[in-house]
Design an enzyme around this catalytic site. Structure first.
Site, PDB file in Angstrom:
ATOM      1  N   ILE A  94       0.854  -1.193   0.000  1.00 20.16           N
ATOM      2  CA  ILE A  94       0.000   0.000   0.000  1.00 20.16           C
ATOM      3  C   ILE A  94       0.891   1.244   0.000  1.00 20.16           C
ATOM      4  CG2 ILE A  94      -1.998  -1.127   1.080  1.00 20.16           C
ATOM      5  CD1 ILE A  94      -1.139   0.197   3.754  1.00 20.16           C
ATOM      6  N   PHE A 136       0.123   0.886  11.959  1.00 12.07           N
ATOM      7  CA  PHE A 136       1.036  -0.250  11.853  1.00 12.07           C
ATOM      8  C   PHE A 136       2.229  -0.015  12.769  1.00 12.07           C
ATOM      9  CE2 PHE A 136      -1.070  -0.431   7.726  1.00 12.07           C
ATOM     10  CZ  PHE A 136      -1.334  -1.786   7.597  1.00 12.07           C
TER      11      PHE A 136
END
Length: 155
Positions: A94, A136
């Site tokens: 991504i 994350f």
């Protein structure tokens, strides 16, 4: 059938708008925290451990330990739970990961805050709702050496 489809579309639109608003509020709050860096694209990160090695390029293959959560704390993925780091080519991830990894040095551990447009966007995934801002915790373990091209076969 058409009425059911219309209701599903309305529910999805409401979810898109709610997730977008909640994500923006989360990012605004994070941006004000000490130690959080915001890039031009809108990606935000906080360095947990500075790395000392090389920095990967877009075409590099990397070994990473990570945990991904939604802003409500729901974990949707973790290399730790699988018991082994993941290996990826940087440019196949991504956009938020592509950007973050190219800013990190081997050995670095960061927490990154990924706006929906740098993550999975309005499409989402089976375990990530549409327009979700993502968190994350990622550790760049190593940049893997490029494989040498195969030698031509002898005739």
């Amino acid at each position: 059938q058409q009425v059911q489809q219309q209701k599903r579309q309305e529910i999805r639109q409401k979810q898109l708008e709610e997730n977008s608003g909640e994500g923006q509020a989360f990012l605004d709050k994070k941006a004000a925290e000490e130690g959080v860096v915001k890039t031009e694209s809108g990606l935000q990160y906080k360095v947990i451990t500075e790395g000392t090695g090389e920095m990967p390029k877009a075409e590099s293959q990397v070994k990473v330990h990570y945990k991904g959560t939604l802003i409500d704390g729901t974990e949707f993925d973790s290399s730790h739970k699988r018991g082994q780091p993941a290996t990826f080519r940087v440019n196949q991830l991504i956009p938020g990961w592509i950007e973050a990894l190219q800013l990190m040095k081997e050995g670095a551990k960061w927490e990154i805050y990924v706006p929906a447009e740098l993550g999975y966007g309005a499409g989402g995934t089976p375990n990530i709702p549409p327009n979700s801002t993502l968190i994350f915790e990622m550790e760049l373990l190593e940049i893997l050496p490029e494989k040498a091209p195969a030698a031509p076969a002898e005739k």
